[in-house]
Design an enzyme around this catalytic site. Sequence first.
Site, PDB file in Angstrom:
ATOM      1  N   CYS A   1      33.654  -2.738   3.657  1.00 15.39           N
ATOM      2  CA  CYS A   1      34.801  -3.026   2.796  1.00 15.39           C
ATOM      3  C   CYS A   1      35.952  -3.781   3.480  1.00 15.39           C
ATOM      4  CB  CYS A   1      35.420  -1.785   2.185  1.00 15.39           C
ATOM      5  SG  CYS A   1      34.216  -0.731   1.360  1.00 15.39           S
TER       6      CYS A   1
ATOM      7  N   GLY B   1      32.485  -7.387   2.036  1.00 18.01           N
ATOM      8  CA  GLY B   1      31.847  -6.613   0.979  1.00 18.01           C
ATOM      9  C   GLY B   1      31.644  -7.465  -0.244  1.00 18.01           C
TER      10      GLY B   1
ATOM     11  N   ASN C   1      38.715   1.418   3.543  1.00 19.14           N
ATOM     12  CA  ASN C   1      37.651   0.840   4.365  1.00 19.14           C
ATOM     13  C   ASN C   1      37.337   1.858   5.444  1.00 19.14           C
ATOM     14  OD1 ASN C   1      35.986  -0.785   5.959  1.00 19.14           O
ATOM     15  ND2 ASN C   1      37.694  -1.783   6.965  1.00 19.14           N
ATOM     16  N   GLY C   2      36.080   2.284   5.526  1.00 20.82           N
ATOM     17  CA  GLY C   2      35.711   3.220   6.593  1.00 20.82           C
ATOM     18  C   GLY C   2      34.831   4.347   6.103  1.00 20.82           C
TER      19      GLY C   2
ATOM     20  N   TYR D   1      30.327  -9.882  15.125  1.00 19.10           N
ATOM     21  CA  TYR D   1      29.657 -10.287  13.897  1.00 19.10           C
ATOM     22  C   TYR D   1      30.490 -10.182  12.622  1.00 19.10           C
ATOM     23  CZ  TYR D   1      26.279  -9.975  10.056  1.00 19.10           C
ATOM     24  OH  TYR D   1      25.612 -10.153   8.880  1.00 19.10           O
TER      25      TYR D   1
END
Length: 471
Positions: A17, A44, A122-123, A263
């Site tokens: 996310c 995402g 996010n997480g 990445y």
Amino acid sequence: MDYGVAAQRPGKLREACGVCGGYAQDQPLAYLTCFALYALQHRGQESAGIAAGPGEGRKIWLKKGMGLVSEVFPDSADLKGVVSKLTVGHVRYSYGLEGRNPENAQPLKLRYRYGELAVAHNGHLLNALELRAELEEQGAIFQTDTDSELLAHLVARQGSEQLEEALAAVVPRLKGAFAFIVTDGRKVVGFRDGYGFRPLSLGALQGGGYFLASETCAFDTIQARFIRDLEPGEMVVLDEEGVSSKKIIASEQSNLCIFEYIYFARPDSNLQGKNVHLVRRELGRRLAREHPVEADIVSGVPDSSIAAASGFAEEAGLPYEMSLVKNRYIGRTFIKPTQKMREEGVDLKLNAVQKIVEGKRVVLVDDSIVRGTTSLKLINIMRRAGAREVHLRISSPPVTGSCYYGIDIPDAEDLIAYNRSPAEIPALVGADSLGYLSINEVVNAVGLPKEKLCCACFTGHYPVLPKLRGY
Ligand code: SF4
């Protein structure tokens, strides 16, 4: 470049996310938030959403749905008509079936005794199951399967009308990796976990107001000025007073996910003051020094490995060539090749440039190997196009462990490097040789002390573990 599609390469790790949101008077904030979400799309692609407010009766406006930002907001100009002085935005990647449940799209909006809350996260919370069980025992009814909803329930139970007070009281109960942005229609609050696994930065909008985003590329897109990264454990409040900050989780350390550099993050983003593209090029240079090889050309796997491949070529004194071409129009469409096509290594997303690779000794640079299936496929594509030798060079170490912090890494047994020495892997992926960049060289390329980074899926040294493993 189409980083969103790059992020969906099969067999690659997935980010979990991107979040953003801001506070400003007299600005088309929902419209700007949509553009920020476009910039965060690579984090995402399963759903997107924007909450904005306050509307009439302090109600929060919300639009979200499954798909890319362009699919959820096909007429972004319409967002200029959304009257708002605050927003929260989200793009989602999620694990397994959970991702296909539209109810899990974010921001989540919930009613509580002081009005409405919108939450973007996010997480991954390590103690989500315990918190959910505890809240359910107290009568909570959950609308979604997400960890994110837990925060809203905890805030609602806190009994404080001041959002930042409620958050300061409950956030220390969350264990794990998180960057949240929350609004109650009066202010926007952003905060990071005490380890700083997931990034979150603060920027200033042109014409006044402030904005938070997972990556600095979102600021560039909306012409906001980067101010700083939030500290681990820090909460920032955006409201009519401007910006205020408070440490809400005691934290002595910082463990930003090193995969952000390798990445996940977009090359034009800066994380902890380091530009992602430059770090990747440096990874490639160090890879060339650590694992030199006799070859004719160097190529990168599009898009995320191109910077590392160019660094490798520069250091090795070899020509950089575009050996692989990506079809940018496949997107998320799931088209099944026939069994025969699969066996022949046909890939709808990537194809080799035969005139470039035919008869050549090729160094193929990729950022990581997870299961090994992608590497096998890529090397088959190169060989079908006539490559004489394919030397695989990876700009990160072997991935040997899972992630507990929100990155979708397969179980350890499914990782090609799990319980195998690097010497066994070339035969499994069909490479003439293989070289992984050592963790020390990755850390040196990032240019930050190792203690400031999470490298756990490479090293096994997890900063914090779920309860089962002694947390
Ligand atoms: Fe990133 Fe790996 Fe740490 Fe997860 S375990 S946060 S993927 S470095």
